[in-house]
Scaffold this active site. Structure first.
Site, PDB file in Angstrom:
ATOM      1  N   PHE A  65       0.828  -1.204   0.000  1.00 50.53           N
ATOM      2  CA  PHE A  65       0.000   0.000   0.000  1.00 50.53           C
ATOM      3  C   PHE A  65       0.866   1.260   0.000  1.00 50.53           C
ATOM      4  CE2 PHE A  65      -3.150  -3.167   1.545  1.00 50.53           C
ATOM      5  CZ  PHE A  65      -4.126  -2.946   0.593  1.00 50.53           C
ATOM      6  N   SER A  66       0.643   2.192   0.933  1.00 54.40           N
ATOM      7  CA  SER A  66       1.233   3.533   0.819  1.00 54.40           C
ATOM      8  C   SER A  66       2.740   3.582   1.059  1.00 54.40           C
ATOM      9  CB  SER A  66       0.530   4.495   1.771  1.00 54.40           C
ATOM     10  OG  SER A  66      -0.764   4.780   1.305  1.00 54.40           O
ATOM     11  N   THR A  67       3.359   2.487   1.418  1.00 49.55           N
ATOM     12  CA  THR A  67       4.822   2.466   1.390  1.00 49.55           C
ATOM     13  C   THR A  67       5.310   2.928   0.022  1.00 49.55           C
ATOM     14  OG1 THR A  67       4.844   0.654   2.987  1.00 49.55           O
ATOM     15  CG2 THR A  67       6.863   1.015   1.742  1.00 49.55           C
ATOM     16  N   LYS A  69       4.232   5.342  -1.722  1.00 50.14           N
ATOM     17  CA  LYS A  69       4.303   6.801  -1.875  1.00 50.14           C
ATOM     18  C   LYS A  69       5.749   7.295  -1.781  1.00 50.14           C
ATOM     19  CE  LYS A  69      -0.342   8.259  -0.438  1.00 50.14           C
ATOM     20  NZ  LYS A  69      -0.992   6.948  -0.245  1.00 50.14           N
TER      21      LYS A  69
END
Length: 374
Positions: A65-67, A69
């Site tokens: 997931f947002s890792t 970003k």
């Protein structure tokens, strides 16, 4: 660290991971760390897919997931280092359609710091729409900011990826996945471990995620909480194992998220701090800009107080606090970061999605490594 010390910390991390999996607290974990550009930990334990009897390996990609970003921010900074993008240039300069609804002065810096003001998704957005690049870019281009860009910060959970990803595409002519491969993963030798969307040929290698208490924690958020009402407005687009295990989702170019191994993520952050096998992604001056404090205070979507750099969060609990460490969490407990004071980078990927005290393994493991290097 000498070779003996490396072996000692590697062994301790391996033992912790084995105990976590054997106890049932975790289903599969990868942990990696670099110190001054050299790998000191590359450990893993558990299952890539327990139902299929497939064990986790060090090269098993795990959707985190947002890792991801942090990967997106890194691509933007590499382009900035090459003079291809300027943080204070309006996004509409690169992407004219983005000027709609009063966003003509919204800048790349606003996007990186979550101060742009369009964290919201359409309330009835579907997974199919979420995975359609043109549909979601049209949404963010046509959205009206919830606040004046630059006046406040609120986590752009999904929209971060389309805003910056389409800006990258307009500048380079490359999709975000192609840009990540060209500017980051291939130069570092991790082209088969660091992704936004997975190539179809790699799908069978990916781990299957399982729910711990993450989905249940999301369900406890009040329906009128800004994060639940605006960022993930319906259950179909919650960042759960159910969504992440969909074939179409894993194949989609979604630069708000990432699929990676822990060692590839740690290697990327190591190459922000210095050279890794002769490759350095950014100049020291650029790292100082990217990882310095850009905004701090209450986040309008997450409601807590956070410190942010340009695309990275600073001083996360797993980094032992302080703003010298920068990186990004992912839903369910994954994380990757760099610690500028120690010359240390760290990555943790997991197959079981957890929240609260159940997510404490990342801090325990990072503390163990910090203790060894200090």
């Amino acid at each position: 660290m000498n070779r003996r010390a490396n072996a000692d910390v590697q062994g301790r991390i391996e033992n912790i991971l084995a105990d976590l999996v054997e106890s049932g607290a975790e289903s599969g974990l990868q942990v990696a760390a670099y110190l001054d550009g050299e790998p000191i930990v590359d450990a893993y334990a558990g299952w890539a897919d327990r139902g299929a009897g497939r064990l986790l390996g060090p090269d098993t990609p795990i959707h985190s997931f947002s890792t991801g970003k942090g990967f997106t921010a890194t691509v933007v900074h590499v382009l900035a280092d090459r003079g291809l993008v300027d943080y204070d240039t309006p996004i509409a300069h690169y992407w004219p359609e983005f000027a709609a609804q009063g966003k003509e002065r919204a800048t790349v810096r606003h996007a990186l710091t979550h101060t742009l003001g369009i964290p919201q998704l359409p309330p009835d957005v579907t997974p199919a729409e979420l995975c359609d690049w043109d549909t979601m870019c049209a949404h963010v281009a046509g959205a009206r900011p919830l606040w004046e860009p630059g006046s406040a910060s609120g986590y752009h959970g999904w929209t971060f990826g389309w805003i910056l990803g389409e800006t990258v595409r307009r500048i380079t002519g490359l999709t975000p996945a192609e840009a990540l491969r060209t500017y980051v993963s291939e130069p570092l030798g991790v082209g088969d471990e660091l992704y936004f969307g997975l190539p179809a040929s790699e799908l069978a290698r990916a781990a299957t995620l399982v729910e711990g208490n993450w989905a249940a924690w999301l369900a406890t958020l009040p329906p009128d909480a800004p994060f639940r009402r605006l960022v993930v407005p319906n259950r179909e687009v919650w960042t759960t194992a159910e969504l992440a295990n969909r074939r179409t989702y894993l194949l989609s170019d979604l630069p708000a998220c990432g699929t990676t191994t822990a060692r590839a993520a740690a290697r990327m952050y190591a190459a922000l701090l210095g050279e890794v096998d002769g490759v350095r992604l950014l100049s020291p001056e650029r790292v100082t800009l990217a990882a310095g404090v850009a905004v701090e205070g209450k986040d309008r979507m997450l409601l807590g107080r956070y410190t942010k750099g340009l695309g990275y969060f600073l001083g996360l609990p797993e980094t032992a606090g302080g703003t010298a460490a920068f990186g990004h969490h992912g839903s369910g407990g994954s994380i990757a970061f760099a610690d500028r004071e120690r010359g240390l980078s760290f990555g943790l990927t997991r197959t079981r999605l957890v929240a609260g005290p159940a997510a404490g393994a990342a801090r325990v493991l990072a503390d163990e490594i910090r203790s060894a290097v200090s």
